[in-house]
Design an enzyme around this catalytic site. Structure first.
Site, short mmCIF file in Angstrom:
data_model
loop_
_atom_site.label_atom_id
_atom_site.label_comp_id
_atom_site.label_asym_id
_atom_site.label_seq_id
_atom_site.Cartn_x
_atom_site.Cartn_y
_atom_site.Cartn_z
N ILE A 236 0.92 -1.19 0.04
CA ILE A 236 0.03 0.00 -0.13
C ILE A 236 0.82 1.07 0.00
CG2 ILE A 236 -0.35 -0.11 2.57
CD1 ILE A 236 -2.77 1.33 -0.07
N LEU A 237 2.09 1.18 0.58
CA LEU A 237 2.91 2.33 0.66
C LEU A 237 3.35 2.86 -0.72
CD1 LEU A 237 5.28 1.49 3.41
CD2 LEU A 237 3.05 2.83 3.55
N ARG B 234 1.40 3.50 -3.07
CA ARG B 234 0.23 4.47 -3.26
C ARG B 234 0.15 5.57 -2.22
NH1 ARG B 234 -4.92 0.79 -4.37
NH2 ARG B 234 -3.49 -1.11 -4.89
N ARG C 181 8.75 -5.46 10.55
CA ARG C 181 9.57 -6.60 11.08
C ARG C 181 10.80 -7.09 10.11
NH1 ARG C 181 5.06 -10.70 10.00
NH2 ARG C 181 5.55 -9.77 7.95
N TYR D 223 7.65 -2.39 15.44
CA TYR D 223 6.59 -1.41 15.60
C TYR D 223 6.67 -1.06 17.13
CZ TYR D 223 4.78 -4.13 11.58
OH TYR D 223 4.42 -4.75 10.40
N HIS E 181 -5.45 -4.51 12.87
CA HIS E 181 -5.60 -3.16 13.00
C HIS E 181 -6.20 -2.74 14.23
CE1 HIS E 181 -6.74 -2.73 8.21
NE2 HIS E 181 -5.36 -3.00 8.74
N LYS F 282 -8.06 0.54 6.21
CA LYS F 282 -9.61 0.11 6.02
C LYS F 282 -9.29 -1.66 6.05
CE LYS F 282 -9.79 -1.55 2.31
NZ LYS F 282 -8.82 -2.64 1.51
N ARG G 257 -4.56 -11.11 1.74
CA ARG G 257 -6.19 -11.00 1.24
C ARG G 257 -6.88 -12.71 1.41
NH1 ARG G 257 -3.46 -7.35 -0.25
NH2 ARG G 257 -4.17 -5.10 -0.35
N ASP H 141 -11.74 -6.72 1.88
CA ASP H 141 -10.76 -6.14 1.15
C ASP H 141 -11.16 -5.12 0.40
OD1 ASP H 141 -7.80 -5.62 0.37
OD2 ASP H 141 -8.12 -6.18 -1.55
#
Ligand SMILES: NC(=O)c1ccc[n+]([C@@H]2O[C@H](COP(=O)([O-])OP(=O)(O)OC[C@H]3O[C@@H](n4cnc5c(N)ncnc54)[C@H](OP(=O)(O)O)[C@@H]3O)[C@@H](O)[C@H]2O)c1
Length: 319
Positions: free
Chosen positions: A15-16, A18, A37, A58, A79, A97, A163, A175
């Site tokens: 996702i990074l 985008r 990690r 984290y 999440h 999300k 997913r 998703d």
């Protein structure tokens, strides 16, 4: 707070690609750290995007006092837990999300955030762009809204994808169908009263395709389709006096809203991640509440939970 919000990122996933261009466009945040990690993965992303600090866990990022807020970009099942840990260290949270299918978790996180005067929001970037706002604004053109039809499917690249992983809360409704739920709720302007769902399982057991109906009462119904084996993305609203359609609505690529009467509205091209971050940072500065706060996150969680329960039981489920 003056100056950009100092943002740290949990997870160095896809996702990074985008998200980070959006963060580079806005002046509202500075991405100052990333945790992975895997140290090499964090260093590679940091080098590509000029992120000054990497953390090997984290936990270490959350303990960093030079960070005001975090972007949580880990698998769905993690999440809520990482949000609670981030809030506990005094960080504002933008979580990807879908936040959760459990409304109690949404309430728990918002109760904590409110008490600690922290901002918490869910990363439905599509809701911040003109594709979403124009659609909602133009709805009166089609008279009384009766049906919303939305589809979001894409061809998944690998069986190894999070997913398709049950433990990590994968599934097509989680998703991409979650965008259809978001669109249905936005355009309906209220929450559904009941849900019906049918799921087709992948080998791993997650829903590789999901078809759902959200009943908003008073004769208004939304149908939604999500899946991992075809490419399609659209929203159509059908009313007493016509219909409106938007193709490719969810990724900020939509170009025009088209009406059945030949009416067209051009959709300006934006970076929805930039707008999402502008909204998050403005809320942190106390300028306005986040666009997607507790009420919206609860609506999403309840609708997703009801759709999955219906698919599991074969029954219509009250939301
Ligand atoms: N809003 C959007 O446009 C959008 C688009 C795509 C995805 N998403 C959301 O973003 C989140 C991440 O999706 P993605 O496509 O980036 O996935 P991904 O490429 O698989 O990355 C997920 C990252 O989560 C971290 N992670 C932590 N615990 C993990 C575990 N037990 N198993 C696997 N990964 C773990 C890993 O980061 P490290 O190993 O580096 O720590 C991994 O790189 C999901 O919630 C997804 O729904 C949102």
């Amino acid at each position: 707070m003056t100056g950009p919000v100092r943002l740290g990122i949990l997870g160095a996933g896809r996702i990074l690609r985008r998200f980070l261009p959006g963060s580079e466009r806005t002046g509202a945040v500075d991405v100052v750290a990333i945790a992975s990690r895997n140290a090499e993965r964090a260093s590679a992303v940091a080098a590509r995007h000029g992120i000054p600090t990497t953390h090997a866990s984290y936990e270490a990022l959350l303990a960093d006092p030079a960070i005001d807020a975090v972007y949580i970009a880990v698998p769905n099942s993690l999440h809520h837990a990482w949000t609670m840990r981030a809030l506990a260290t005094g960080k504002h949270v933008l979580c990807e999300k879908p936040y959760s299918t459990n409304a109690a978790e949404v309430d728990e996180a918002h109760d904590f955030a409110e008490a600690a005067r922290l901002v918490l929001t869910e990363g439905f970037m599509w809701r911040h762009g003109p594709h979403a706002t124009s659609f909602a604004e133009e709805l009166p053109r089609i008279g009384e809204l009766r049906t919303i039809r939305s589809t979001f499917t894409f061809v998944i690249g690998s069986d190894d994808d999070i997913r398709l992983n049950r433990e990590l809360a994968g599934g097509s409704l989680m998703d991409v169908g979650t965008y259809c739920v978001s669109a249905s709720r936005l355009l309906a302007g209220r929450e559904p009263i009941a849900a019906l769902g049918v799921a087709w399982p992948a080998v791993s057991g997650v829903d590789e395709r999901f078809n759902g109906i959200l009943d908003f009462g008073d004769g208004m119904v939304a149908t939604l389709t999500s899946g991992f084996r075809s490419e399609h993305s659209s929203i159509e609203a059908i009313g007493s006096d016509g219909s409106l359609r938007l193709d490719d609505p969810f990724a900020g690529r939509a170009t025009k809203l088209i009406g059945s009467d030949g009416f067209e509205v051009a959709i300006p091209q934006v970076d929805p991640y930039e707008l999402e971050l502008d909204d998050f940072a403005a809320a942190i500065r106390g300028e306005h509440p986040v666009r997607l706060g507790r009420t919206d996150m609860l609506g999403q969680a309840r609708a997703l939970a009801a759709l999955y329960e219906s698919a599991a039981t074969g029954r219509r489920v009250a939301v």
